[in-house]
Design a protein around this motif. Structure first.
Motif, PDB file in Angstrom:
ATOM      1  N   THR A 176       0.853  -1.192   0.000  1.00 15.90           N
ATOM      2  CA  THR A 176       0.000   0.000   0.000  1.00 15.90           C
ATOM      3  C   THR A 176       0.890   1.244   0.000  1.00 15.90           C
ATOM      4  N   GLY A 177       0.253   2.377  -0.016  1.00 13.58           N
ATOM      5  CA  GLY A 177       1.004   3.629   0.018  1.00 13.58           C
ATOM      6  C   GLY A 177       1.831   3.789   1.272  1.00 13.58           C
ATOM      7  N   ASP A 178       1.343   3.243   2.372  1.00  9.70           N
ATOM      8  CA  ASP A 178       2.098   3.316   3.624  1.00  9.70           C
ATOM      9  C   ASP A 178       3.437   2.602   3.527  1.00  9.70           C
ATOM     10  N   ASP A 179       3.445   1.460   2.808  1.00  8.02           N
ATOM     11  CA  ASP A 179       4.693   0.714   2.635  1.00  8.02           C
ATOM     12  C   ASP A 179       5.715   1.542   1.849  1.00  8.02           C
ATOM     13  N   TYR A 180       5.256   2.164   0.794  1.00 13.16           N
ATOM     14  CA  TYR A 180       6.178   2.988  -0.011  1.00 13.16           C
ATOM     15  C   TYR A 180       6.692   4.191   0.785  1.00 13.16           C
ATOM     16  N   ASN A 181       5.848   4.748   1.620  1.00  9.15           N
ATOM     17  CA  ASN A 181       6.285   5.863   2.474  1.00  9.15           C
ATOM     18  C   ASN A 181       7.337   5.408   3.483  1.00  9.15           C
TER      19      ASN A 181
END
Length: 228
Positions: free
Chosen positions: A159-164
């Motif tokens: 998810t976007g959290d992982d990329y952040n």
């Protein structure tokens, strides 16, 4: 009649030296007045010349500081290999949903000093230039992420959290590498090179350069005070 003529001659002989003395005194008075006027005129023009010199020195110093006020940038390139893993546990013992990825980060890094932000005070009376602020370095990291061997499950997808998180971890690791590298030292050396121009100008004009309450006598003093 002869006696009268002798008397007149005697009076003339007495008056002539007196007149000559008065004449000489008058010349001395005029000479004294001339010397006094000349002295004050010399004082006046000498003082004005000193003021003009100080103004000239001040303008020259301000121009030099303005010339120094530019952006000094040092560039570098860094690479980072990151293995990212995340596990989602379940209530069932031994059952979990994992995701992972191999991430290669290539980053262009710049360290800059905006010298237009250098502030200073000029004490014309004592001929002292005091640097009141030198800006901190500005570090810019431009990373390029490439993901390999990405694995995830339906119950634990990327998810976007992982990329952040990956971005944050990569940046922290790159900052550590930058601190250990010569890039920051090279940037500081360029900063010192620019600021030393101020030292050269002040010294050549008989002025004093000061920073952090101490007199800067040479490049070594400047280096120690900036780095510390």
């Amino acid at each position: 009649m002869a006696r009268t003529s002798s008397t007149e001659t005697a009076i003339k002989n007495m008056l002539i030296p007196l007149v000559q003395a008065i004449g000489r005194s008058g010349k001395l008075i005029y000479l004294l007045i001339f010397l006094i006027v000349g002295f004050f005129a010399y004082q006046f023009f000498t003082k004005k010349s000193n003021t003009t010199t100080i103004e000239y020195d001040t303008n020259l110093i301000q121009v030099q500081i303005k010339n120094v006020g530019k952006l000094v940038v040092t560039e570098g390139h860094f690479a980072e290999v990151l293995t990212y893993k995340d596990r989602k546990e379940t209530y069932i013992p031994g059952l979990s949903f994992d995701k992972k990825a191999l991430v290669i980060i290539n980053a262009d890094v710049t360290i800059g000093f905006d010298l237009s932000k250098v502030t200073y005070d000029i004490d014309e009376k004592n001929k002292i230039v005091t640097i009141t602020n030198i800006p901190k370095e500005e570090i810019k990291i431009s990373p390029d992420f490439k993901y390999y061997n990405t694995e995830s499950s339906t119950f634990n997808e990327f998810t976007g959290d992982d990329y952040n998180k990956i971005n944050k971890i990569a940046r922290a690791n790159l900052l550590k590498k930058i601190e250990k590298s010569t890039l920051k030292t090279n940037a500081q050396n360029r900063l010192l090179s620019e600021l030393s121009k101020m030292l050269i100008v002040t010294n050549s004009l008989g002025w004093t350069l000061s920073y952090k309450g101490n007199v800067v006598k040479n490049d070594k003093d400047l280096e120690l005070k900036i780095i510390n």
